[in-house]
Motif scaffolding. Structure first.
Motif, mmCIF file in Angstrom:
data_model
loop_
_atom_site.group_PDB
_atom_site.id
_atom_site.type_symbol
_atom_site.label_atom_id
_atom_site.label_comp_id
_atom_site.label_asym_id
_atom_site.label_seq_id
_atom_site.Cartn_x
_atom_site.Cartn_y
_atom_site.Cartn_z
ATOM 1 N N UNK A 10 0.688 -1.137 -0.036
ATOM 2 C CA UNK A 10 0.018 -0.164 0.020
ATOM 3 C C UNK A 10 0.825 1.322 -0.015
ATOM 4 N N UNK A 11 2.063 1.190 0.348
ATOM 5 C CA UNK A 11 3.014 2.516 0.317
ATOM 6 C C UNK A 11 3.456 2.722 -1.095
ATOM 7 N N UNK A 12 3.226 1.819 -2.072
ATOM 8 C CA UNK A 12 3.631 1.757 -3.316
ATOM 9 C C UNK A 12 2.652 2.507 -4.267
ATOM 10 N N UNK A 13 2.908 2.804 -5.464
ATOM 11 C CA UNK A 13 1.831 3.144 -6.477
ATOM 12 C C UNK A 13 1.040 2.059 -7.147
ATOM 13 N N UNK A 14 -0.177 1.594 -6.550
ATOM 14 C CA UNK A 14 -0.730 0.378 -6.943
ATOM 15 C C UNK A 14 -2.106 0.870 -7.149
ATOM 16 N N UNK A 32 6.480 8.517 15.613
ATOM 17 C CA UNK A 32 7.430 9.043 15.189
ATOM 18 C C UNK A 32 7.416 10.587 15.176
ATOM 19 N N UNK A 33 8.651 11.147 14.919
ATOM 20 C CA UNK A 33 8.486 12.372 14.957
ATOM 21 C C UNK A 33 8.705 12.887 13.431
ATOM 22 N N UNK A 34 8.324 12.148 12.527
ATOM 23 C CA UNK A 34 8.511 12.500 11.091
ATOM 24 C C UNK A 34 7.482 13.735 10.829
ATOM 25 N N UNK A 35 8.029 14.698 9.803
ATOM 26 C CA UNK A 35 6.992 15.574 9.505
ATOM 27 C C UNK A 35 6.021 15.307 8.486
ATOM 28 N N UNK A 36 5.151 16.120 8.335
ATOM 29 C CA UNK A 36 3.830 15.727 7.486
ATOM 30 C C UNK A 36 4.389 15.314 5.912
ATOM 31 N N UNK A 37 5.143 16.038 5.467
ATOM 32 C CA UNK A 37 5.697 15.573 4.212
ATOM 33 C C UNK A 37 6.404 14.163 3.972
ATOM 34 N N UNK A 38 7.232 13.609 5.002
ATOM 35 C CA UNK A 38 7.820 12.641 5.198
ATOM 36 C C UNK A 38 6.804 11.437 5.130
ATOM 37 N N UNK A 39 5.788 11.552 6.070
ATOM 38 C CA UNK A 39 4.697 10.625 6.399
ATOM 39 C C UNK A 39 3.674 10.648 5.163
ATOM 40 N N UNK A 40 3.307 11.532 4.473
ATOM 41 C CA UNK A 40 2.740 11.556 3.198
ATOM 42 C C UNK A 40 3.376 10.400 2.215
ATOM 43 N N UNK A 41 4.755 10.831 1.909
ATOM 44 C CA UNK A 41 5.122 9.943 1.136
ATOM 45 C C UNK A 41 5.663 8.537 1.637
ATOM 46 N N UNK A 42 5.807 8.275 2.768
ATOM 47 C CA UNK A 42 5.997 6.920 3.380
ATOM 48 C C UNK A 42 4.789 6.169 3.341
ATOM 49 N N UNK A 43 3.386 6.818 3.507
ATOM 50 C CA UNK A 43 2.162 6.237 3.262
ATOM 51 C C UNK A 43 1.556 5.815 1.744
ATOM 52 N N UNK A 44 2.510 6.381 0.865
ATOM 53 C CA UNK A 44 2.082 6.069 -0.698
ATOM 54 C C UNK A 44 1.703 7.128 -1.417
ATOM 55 N N UNK A 45 1.371 8.279 -0.763
ATOM 56 C CA UNK A 45 0.663 9.274 -1.581
ATOM 57 C C UNK A 45 1.969 10.248 -2.185
ATOM 58 N N UNK A 46 1.340 10.698 -3.521
ATOM 59 C CA UNK A 46 2.390 11.301 -4.206
ATOM 60 C C UNK A 46 2.420 13.033 -4.124
ATOM 61 N N UNK A 47 1.452 13.370 -3.085
ATOM 62 C CA UNK A 47 1.614 14.832 -2.695
ATOM 63 C C UNK A 47 1.050 15.149 -1.291
ATOM 64 N N UNK A 48 1.442 15.883 -0.751
ATOM 65 C CA UNK A 48 0.926 16.233 0.622
ATOM 66 C C UNK A 48 -0.459 16.808 0.724
ATOM 67 N N UNK A 49 -0.886 17.440 -0.528
ATOM 68 C CA UNK A 49 -2.292 17.736 -0.590
ATOM 69 C C UNK A 49 -3.362 16.513 -0.894
ATOM 70 N N UNK A 50 -2.759 15.435 -1.495
ATOM 71 C CA UNK A 50 -3.627 14.441 -1.626
ATOM 72 C C UNK A 50 -3.726 13.806 -0.071
ATOM 73 N N UNK A 51 -2.706 13.663 0.446
ATOM 74 C CA UNK A 51 -2.684 13.061 1.729
ATOM 75 C C UNK A 51 -3.254 13.620 2.688
ATOM 76 N N UNK A 52 -3.144 15.127 2.795
ATOM 77 C CA UNK A 52 -3.998 15.868 3.924
ATOM 78 C C UNK A 52 -5.803 15.632 3.393
ATOM 79 N N UNK A 53 -5.872 15.747 2.165
ATOM 80 C CA UNK A 53 -7.395 15.696 1.809
ATOM 81 C C UNK A 53 -8.037 14.288 2.302
ATOM 82 N N UNK A 54 -7.358 13.312 2.040
ATOM 83 C CA UNK A 54 -7.783 11.934 2.475
ATOM 84 C C UNK A 54 -7.876 11.702 3.657
#
Length: 270
Positions: A165-169, A216-238
Motif C-alpha cells: 500500500x505504500x507503493x503506487x498500486x 515517530x517525529x517525522x514531519x507531514x511531508x515525510x509521512x505523506x510519501x511513506x504512506x504512498x501518497x504522491x503529494x501532501x495535498x492528496x494526503x491531507x485531503x484523504x
C-alpha cells in the motif's frame, strides 16, 4: 474504516482485554470471545450482537467485525486458524451463523477455563477444547447458506494490498499480478469488502499515517510519501475525509491510539 490483520493466519493467539473498543477488521482465523465481566456490542457483517457476562461469541473467518464497549468489559479472546478445526471449517463453507452468541454447559466451561485462553498450552488439548466449544455452539444455532466464496483469493488480495500500500498500486495492476480480470476483481472486492478498492487503500494508508504520527517525529511531508501518497495535498485531503481532522490535529489529540494493535510490517527509521 476497515483493517485487514494479515498476521492472524496459521496459528493460535490469546488475548485478555479490558474495555475493548476496536474498529472494523477481518482476518483468516476464527475469533472466539468469552466475556468475563461486563457487556459488549459486537458488529459482525453489519449485524449487531449483545454479549453479556459469561457468554461466548464466535466470529467466522473473513467476517468483518468490530467491538464496542460503552461502559465496562473484561474479555478473553482466542484467534485460531481454520486448519485447527478442518471438520468444522468444511461444515460452515459458504455459510454464516444464525446467532453467534452462545453459552457453555457447566462441565464444558470448567474444562475450557483450564485449557484454553492460555499460552504454551498443550496443542492437542487446545484443539479438543475448540471442537467441544464448536459442538456446543452448533447445538444452539444453525447455519445460513450464502453465496459461494473464494476466501483464499480474499486473503491473497488483502495481503498484497497490506504489503504494497505504500507503493503506487491500482486494482488493475493487482489484477494483472494475481492473474485475474480487472472486472472480476473489482466486483469481487466490492461484494466481499463492501467498499471500493480506492476507499480501502486510502483507509489503509491513513491508518498507517496515524501509526507514524503517534510513534515517530517525522514531519507531514515525510509521512505523506511513506504512506504512498504522491503529494501532501492528496494526503491531507484523504486524511481529513477519513479522520475528520488534519494530521497535525490528530498528532496533538492522540499521543496513543487503537492503531497500536495493528502490526504494520513497514520499516520505520526514527
Amino acid at each position: 474504516m476497515l483493517i485487514y490483520e494479515a498476521h492472524h493466519f496459521d496459528y493460535i493467539s490469546n488475548y485478555h482485554t479490558l474495555d475493548l473498543n476496536f474498529p472494523s477488521h477481518l482476518h483468516r482465523g476464527f475469533e472466539l470471545l468469552f466475556l468475563v465481566d461486563g457487556e459488549m456490542e459486537v458488529i459482525i457483517s453489519q449485524k449487531s450482537y449483545h454479549v453479556n457476562t459469561g457468554q461466548f461469541l464466535l466470529i467466522l473467518p473473513y467476517e468483518i467485525h468490530s467491538f464496542i464497549t460503552k461502559s465496562h468489559s473484561q474479555a478473553k479472546i482466542c484467534i485460531f486458524s481454520p486448519d485447527y478445526v478442518p471438520t468444522f471449517q468444511k461444515m460452515i463453507e459458504n455459510s454464516s451463523l444464525e446467532h453467534p452468541v452462545f453459552t457453555l454447559s457447566v462441565e464444558a466451561n470448567t474444562l475450557i477455563s483450564r485449557k484454553l485462553f492460555k499460552d504454551n498450552s498443550n496443542l492437542l488439548e487446545q484443539k479438543a477444547c475448540l471442537y467441544l466449544i464448536l459442538s456446543e455452539l452448533m447445538n444452539q444455532t444453525s447455519l445460513m447458506k450464502g453465496e459461494k466464496q473464494d476466501p483464499e483469493l480474499l486473503h491473497k488480495l488483502l495481503t498484497y494490498i497490506h504489503d504494497h500500500f505504500t507503493e503506487s498500486i491500482s486494482l488493475r495492476s493487482i489484477a494483472g499480478t494475481l492473474g485475474y480480470s480487472y472486472n472480476y476483481l473489482s466486483k469481487y472486492f466490492n461484494t466481499h469488502i463492501s467498499m471500493s478498492f480506492v476507499d480501502f487503500l486510502n483507509e489503509t494508508r491513513v491508518n498507517y499515517a496515524c501509526y507514524l504520527l503517534t510513534h515517530t517525529e517525522k514531519n507531514m511531508t515525510e509521512i505523506a510519501f511513506l504512506c504512498g501518497y504522491e503529494s501532501v495535498r492528496s494526503f491531507n485531503r484523504n486524511f481529513v475525509k477519513i479522520k475528520l481532522c488534519t494530521p497535525k490535529k490528530y498528532r496533538e489529540k492522540h499521543p496513543q491510539s487503537f492503531i497500536d494493535l495493528y502490526p504494520f510490517k513497514k520499516e520505520i527509521n526514527h
